[in-house]
Design a protein around this motif. Structure first.
Motif, PDB file in Angstrom:
ATOM      1  N   THR A  76       0.641  -1.154  -0.119  1.00 28.68           N
ATOM      2  CA  THR A  76       0.015  -0.083  -0.045  1.00 28.68           C
ATOM      3  C   THR A  76       0.836   1.228   0.033  1.00 28.68           C
ATOM      4  N   PRO A 130      -1.890   7.233  -2.841  1.00 32.07           N
ATOM      5  CA  PRO A 130      -2.706   6.515  -2.062  1.00 32.07           C
ATOM      6  C   PRO A 130      -4.231   6.669  -2.375  1.00 32.07           C
ATOM      7  N   ASP A 131      -4.960   5.824  -2.216  1.00 31.32           N
ATOM      8  CA  ASP A 131      -6.459   5.739  -2.248  1.00 31.32           C
ATOM      9  C   ASP A 131      -7.161   5.663  -1.043  1.00 31.32           C
ATOM     10  N   TYR A 132      -6.591   6.297   0.091  1.00 32.62           N
ATOM     11  CA  TYR A 132      -7.407   6.473   1.255  1.00 32.62           C
ATOM     12  C   TYR A 132      -7.056   7.788   1.931  1.00 32.62           C
ATOM     13  N   PRO A 133      -7.814   8.255   2.723  1.00 36.27           N
ATOM     14  CA  PRO A 133      -7.405   9.697   3.240  1.00 36.27           C
ATOM     15  C   PRO A 133      -6.160   9.895   3.962  1.00 36.27           C
ATOM     16  N   CYS A 140      -4.894   8.237   7.605  1.00 38.53           N
ATOM     17  CA  CYS A 140      -5.316   7.056   7.950  1.00 38.53           C
ATOM     18  C   CYS A 140      -4.035   5.907   8.489  1.00 38.53           C
ATOM     19  N   LYS A 141      -3.184   6.028   7.650  1.00 39.57           N
ATOM     20  CA  LYS A 141      -1.688   5.442   8.136  1.00 39.57           C
ATOM     21  C   LYS A 141      -0.836   6.658   8.465  1.00 39.57           C
ATOM     22  N   ASN A 184     -10.626   4.804   8.412  1.00 41.56           N
ATOM     23  CA  ASN A 184     -11.332   4.986   7.193  1.00 41.56           C
ATOM     24  C   ASN A 184     -10.532   4.428   6.106  1.00 41.56           C
ATOM     25  N   GLY A 185     -10.820   3.161   5.738  1.00 39.99           N
ATOM     26  CA  GLY A 185     -10.293   2.134   4.649  1.00 39.99           C
ATOM     27  C   GLY A 185      -8.807   2.086   4.195  1.00 39.99           C
ATOM     28  N   CYS A 186      -8.126   1.813   5.624  1.00 36.41           N
ATOM     29  CA  CYS A 186      -6.742   1.413   5.411  1.00 36.41           C
ATOM     30  C   CYS A 186      -6.371   0.464   6.460  1.00 36.41           C
TER      31      CYS A 186
END
Length: 524
Positions: free
Chosen positions: A245, A323-326, A329-330, A485-487
């Motif tokens: 990721t 990345p495709d997440y906010p 988030c990571k 949120n999504g990660c």
């Protein structure tokens, strides 16, 4: 009479606790350290390029501000030197029992009984990584000191039982300062044992293995990997970077402090304090709102995307690294050398799924990529708090059983049914935007406020209802943060529960830990 206190770990947390006890005139403590030197994660992580992404003057104790930092962002050798300096200056080194591991702690109703044993620290090196700047080390700091003769820890009349080097030792209070990032996570990939080359985790760097001209595979692209990939890329013949990721990456505005700046920070009254306060307020006012989905979230995203466009010209590689997440988030990577390293002609970023490790290298869904060296930059077992120490509280309750669904503690410090056990850098106290040293000092101050009650009232533990209320408040605060949120991240359990991060502003945590402890605790 002061309680007998066991401190587990001699990193930032354990040293802070020991120093504050010394400053209060309490000397009835022992620090247990499994390695041969202070430093914790900064002793273990000696990979090339190791450093901190929090500015030096904030990543330090408030009571030992230290004007001798040579760079805005400290490297591992300087941080390790700073911790050794603190241990020596405040006289706690003589109370540390090095090469001693705590394997279990059992509460009998009045005391904690710790099982300790001599520890082979060959797997936990105490060397420093070579600084990028040859002048970046603290003057006179040639790395960790060797053990001094007679420095086997304090001698006292504490009850001790045991045979064959294993000891059972009795204390009234236990402070666990083992941290969250101390046990490397090595992924379970089929065929790892078949690899015929050299492999190691970044937190157990093999400094005897020369990477010059080799075919190297790096698995993982988190904060540690982002730091060691540039020097590895400059030395290896070829480097494959296996990325599951992509991370959000923002530039690291690092710079050396010149002689005049260092003199000013040392001698101009209030300058260092004002600089430290400015860094703290900037992080709190700008970075925290981004993690809370506030006004600066878009600013953080745009800064990261602009950094990517400026450093990576190839649109195909840029797509792999977007990345495709906010953002947040990571953990956000703060580094200015990572992207340029990935654009080198001898470096490939591989996003194909890894199938297995073979004798010759790493096999993906598109075939074998040969390697003679594999470096795992795969992080730590961060959600397994206090492992592998077995803690047993009232009525034989096991802490690992209590935490099966995820670790939790009141203020990140105390757990019901485990009296006089206090945690440093415990559950839900990690930060994604500011200095963890701030949080550790808040925790130590809370523990110091608890100690005076023990002599008069006996063992103290947090009330179950206080713990339940704290958990509900955390859940409400966590719902507005970006981490869910999504990660996937080291902040969360495999079930998706965020057990590591603090979801509020740090001034709130300071206020909560400074409150009188009595309403939340019971005695006896």
């Amino acid at each position: 009479m002061s309680p007998r206190i066991a401190i587990i770990g001699a990193g930032f947390g354990g040293l802070c606790m020991a120093i504050q006890l010394e400053r209060a005139g309490i000397t009835s403590y022992t620090v247990f350290e499994k390695a041969g030197e202070v430093g914790g994660t900064w002793r273990d992580n000696s990979y090339p390029g190791a450093g901190c992404d929090i500015p030096s003057h904030l990543y330090s104790f408030s009571f030992e501000k230290y004007a001798s930092w040579t760079r805005r962002y400290p490297g591992q050798p300087e941080i390790l030197g700073y911790l050794a300096h603190c241990a020596d200056k405040y006289g706690v080194r003589g109370k540390i029992r090095f090469h001693t591991e705590v394997s279990a702690a059992v509460f009998d109703g009045d005391h904690w009984h710790l099982t300790t044993r001599p520890c082979d620290t060959a797997a936990a090196p105490t060397r420093t990584s070579p600084p990028d700047d040859p002048e970046a080390g603290i003057p006179g700091n040639d790395g960790p000191r060797a053990d001094t003769p007679g420095n086997d820890g304090p001698r006292d009349d504490r009850p001790v039982l045991g045979v064959g080097g294993v000891r059972i030792e009795e204390f009234e209070v236990v402070v666990a300062g083992v941290g969250q990032l101390n046990r490397p996570l090595v992924p379970d990939i089929p065929g790892m044992a078949d690899f015929e080359g050299v492999s190691f985790h970044s937190a157990r760097w093999n400094h005897d293995h020369d990477l010059s001209g080799r075919r190297v595979a790096v698995i993982g692209t988190g904060s540690s990997a982002a730091q060691f990939i540039p020097p590895v890329a400059g030395r290896a013949g070829h480097l494959d970077v296996f990325q599951r990721t992509p991370n959000w990456v923002i530039p690291k505005p690092d710079a050396a402090f010149g002689p005049l700046t260092r003199l000013a920070l040392h001698f101009v009254p209030g300058l260092q304090r004002a600089y430290r306060e400015w860094i703290y307020r900037y992080a709190e006012g700008t970075l925290y709102p981004a993690l809370a989905r506030g006004w600066s979230e878009g600013l953080l995203r745009n800064r990261a995307l602009g950094h990517l466009r400026a450093q990576v010209a190839d649109p195909g590689l840029r797509a792999k690294l977007t990345p495709d997440y906010p953002p947040g988030c990571k953990r956000v990577v703060i580094d200015s050398k990572f992207y340029p390293a990935l654009t080198r002609p001898n470096v490939d970023v591989v996003t194909d799924r890894i199938v297995r490790i073979t004798a010759e290298g790493v096999e993906t869904t598109r075939g074998l990529r040969e390697a003679d060296t594999i470096i795992y930059g795969t992080g730590f077992r961060s959600t397994e708090f206090l492992a592998p120490i077995a803690f047993t509280g009232r009525g034989g309750q096991r802490l690992d059983e209590r935490w099966k669904q995820g670790a939790e503690a009141y203020l990140g410090i105390s757990v019901p049914d485990f009296p006089n056990l206090f945690l440093l850098y415990g559950p839900n106290t990690n930060l994604g935007h500011n200095s963890i040293i701030f949080m550790i000092e808040c925790q130590v101050n809370h523990i110091m406020n608890c100690l005076p009650y023990l002599a008069d009232r006996g063992p103290m533990e947090v009330r179950a209802e206080a713990m339940a209320a704290w958990s509900r408040q955390l859940d409400v605060a966590m719902a507005r943060m970006v981490w869910g949120n999504g990660c996937r991240s080291w902040y969360k359990t495999t079930e998706g529960r965020v057990t590591n991060n603090w979801p509020g502003p740090t001034p709130l945590y300071r206020k909560l830990t400074a409150l009188p402890p009595l309403p939340a605790y019971r005695f006896g």
